[in-house]
Scaffold this active site. Sequence first.
Site, PDB file in Angstrom:
ATOM      1  N   ASP A  38      31.594  39.697  46.983  1.00  0.00           N
ATOM      2  CA  ASP A  38      32.379  38.492  47.280  1.00  0.00           C
ATOM      3  C   ASP A  38      33.272  38.683  48.448  1.00  0.00           C
ATOM      4  O   ASP A  38      33.164  37.982  49.694  1.00  0.00           O
ATOM      5  CB  ASP A  38      33.237  38.073  46.040  1.00  0.00           C
ATOM      6  N   GLU A  79      39.104  31.396  40.476  1.00  0.00           N
ATOM      7  CA  GLU A  79      38.366  31.238  41.633  1.00  0.00           C
ATOM      8  C   GLU A  79      38.051  29.721  41.852  1.00  0.00           C
ATOM      9  O   GLU A  79      37.748  29.056  43.101  1.00  0.00           O
ATOM     10  CB  GLU A  79      36.988  31.857  41.613  1.00  0.00           C
ATOM     11  N   ARG A 133      46.180  44.463  45.153  1.00  0.00           N
ATOM     12  CA  ARG A 133      47.272  43.983  44.263  1.00  0.00           C
ATOM     13  C   ARG A 133      48.566  44.602  44.722  1.00  0.00           C
ATOM     14  O   ARG A 133      49.504  44.019  44.894  1.00  0.00           O
ATOM     15  CB  ARG A 133      47.319  44.458  42.956  1.00  0.00           C
ATOM     16  N   GLU A 156      41.431  47.786  44.033  1.00  0.00           N
ATOM     17  CA  GLU A 156      42.418  47.023  43.355  1.00  0.00           C
ATOM     18  C   GLU A 156      43.896  47.323  43.608  1.00  0.00           C
ATOM     19  O   GLU A 156      44.830  46.570  43.642  1.00  0.00           O
ATOM     20  CB  GLU A 156      42.196  47.308  41.910  1.00  0.00           C
TER      21      GLU A 156
END
Length: 540
Positions: free
Chosen positions: A309, A445, A180, A176
């Site tokens: 994913d 998404e 980010r 993350e």
Amino acid sequence: MGLRSHEQLVVCVGVMFLLTVCITAFFFLPSGGTDLYFREENSVHVRDIYVREELRRKEQDALRRKAEEANPIPIPKPEIGAADDTEGRRIFVKQMIKFAWDGYRKYAWGENELRPNSLSGHSSSIFGYGKTGATIIDAIDTLFIVGLKEEYKEAREWIAQFNFKESAKGDLSVFETNIRFTGGLLSAYALTGDKMFLEKAEDVATLLLPAFDTPSGIPYSLIDLQTGRAKTYSWASGKAILSEYGSIQLEFDYLSNLTGNPVFAQKADKIRDVLTEMEKPEGLYPIYLSMDNPPRWGQHLFSMGAMADSWYEYLLKQWISTGKRDKRTKREYEEAIFAMEKRMLFKSEQSNLWYFAKMNGNRVEHSFEHLACFSGGMVVLHAMNEENSTISDHYLTLGKEIGHTCHESYARSATGIGPESFQFTSSIEAKTERRQDSYYILRPEVVETWFYLWRATKDEKYRQWAWDHVQNLEKYAKGTAGYSGIRNVYDERPEQDDVQQSFLFAELFKYLFLIFSEDDVLPLDQWVFNTEAHPFRIRH
Ligand SMILES: *[C@@H]1O[C@H](CO)[C@@H](O)[C@H](O)[C@H]1NC(C)=O
Ligand SMILES: *[C@@H]1O[C@H](CO)[C@@H](O)[C@H](O)[C@H]1NC(C)=O
């Protein structure tokens, strides 16, 4: 009688006048002799104090004015459905961004996220427990793109004085933090050319490097930036997670390319080499991988959603971001998707809805996650970059079908917003009866996939679906000073979860703005989006 009362009035007015004069004089006369004394003896000193106080007062006034101007700006609550042209809709989205930003700025500045109804800061465990301004760093490229100039400038100033190492506390998610923080800063640099952002991106990535110090080079999931101590999740039995270690390369390669410092690209290449060497069960990539050298797969769990994913996404985008020079990556992407189509792609019985199921060994679980809806956009992006028209048509069709399935998951709920995860059984399709899967946390998404479909097909229905979502966000997710997740999409009056995720700015708002923009705003042959929707330049 009349005369006497007139006299009384005159006396009364006179007394009041005198009183007023006295009180006024009391306030305005110099308060003591010392001031006068200093004024004569040490006039420079005294003037300094006066000037400074005056300046301070002016500064405070200016700050207050600024805060009043920027914050409770009562952005007129626009009529739902008022904007019926594309430009109006784009402006509407920009106003939503301003509203959400103003709330964060007023009530949670410097915190990771905003609680839009409690009007306070919020953080989640992925950020550790420090105040690291995640919303500012995740939002800044979006502020720039949509042209919120004052807000962009203020965010830039905050980032310029921000010291990540000093502010970060506890265990942070390596993945993350990379997508980010490193990603957001790299994107801000790519858009503006402002070197400060590149330096900050390198600082963040450098702090993550100790996590890659493992026998195989597969990084740990968590790191304490103060000590450099890294570890896996306690629930992962010492294993690393595909989506996490597999979503490093776009940022690290780009960073090495921009800074000329090769260490980041080397870490990413090492991970790729390890994965290339591994035997894949039927061409599929299991979610868990041990940290040994050589590593071993954990339990054979396969998914297009959580924990897998962005590994697939990054294979495709790595190929694109290197100007399609990286043939190994293209081949590995194609093999992986081909294997998943063969084993995991299903079509529902009643409505012929296409979806990727999950697998545990050979056992199939017929559920599809909101997160997995990104895959529609991914295969469309492949189609847009594929020279072989047979393959390109095939993936455009697959992308349309997934975009349609995910839209059904929205259309079949009371709020018009889709749940976190939905099932396909003999009785339900694209819905869930599980209370724990019924929430929506401002995830992007589905809109992301519609955005790629819009760019690829120019079918107006994708813009309409996105606009429907805007209206539903206004109806159900708008809180007092920002936007919130909702706890149950099947509830006509859903409770809000009181969290404004930083990815609302980085992803959902950005894709909504872009779907109502022209194609030359971030054209897809020049920009590639990381998995947090931060755009990087393609290196032709
Ligand atoms: C960055 O990428 C460009 C385009 O591929 C290449 O020409 C350049 O040499 C790279 N720079 C570095 C430092 O790797
Ligand atoms: C395009 O791909 C298809 C399917 O893989 C293949 O059969 C065909 O030969 C390819 N066409 C060209 C021109 O390479």
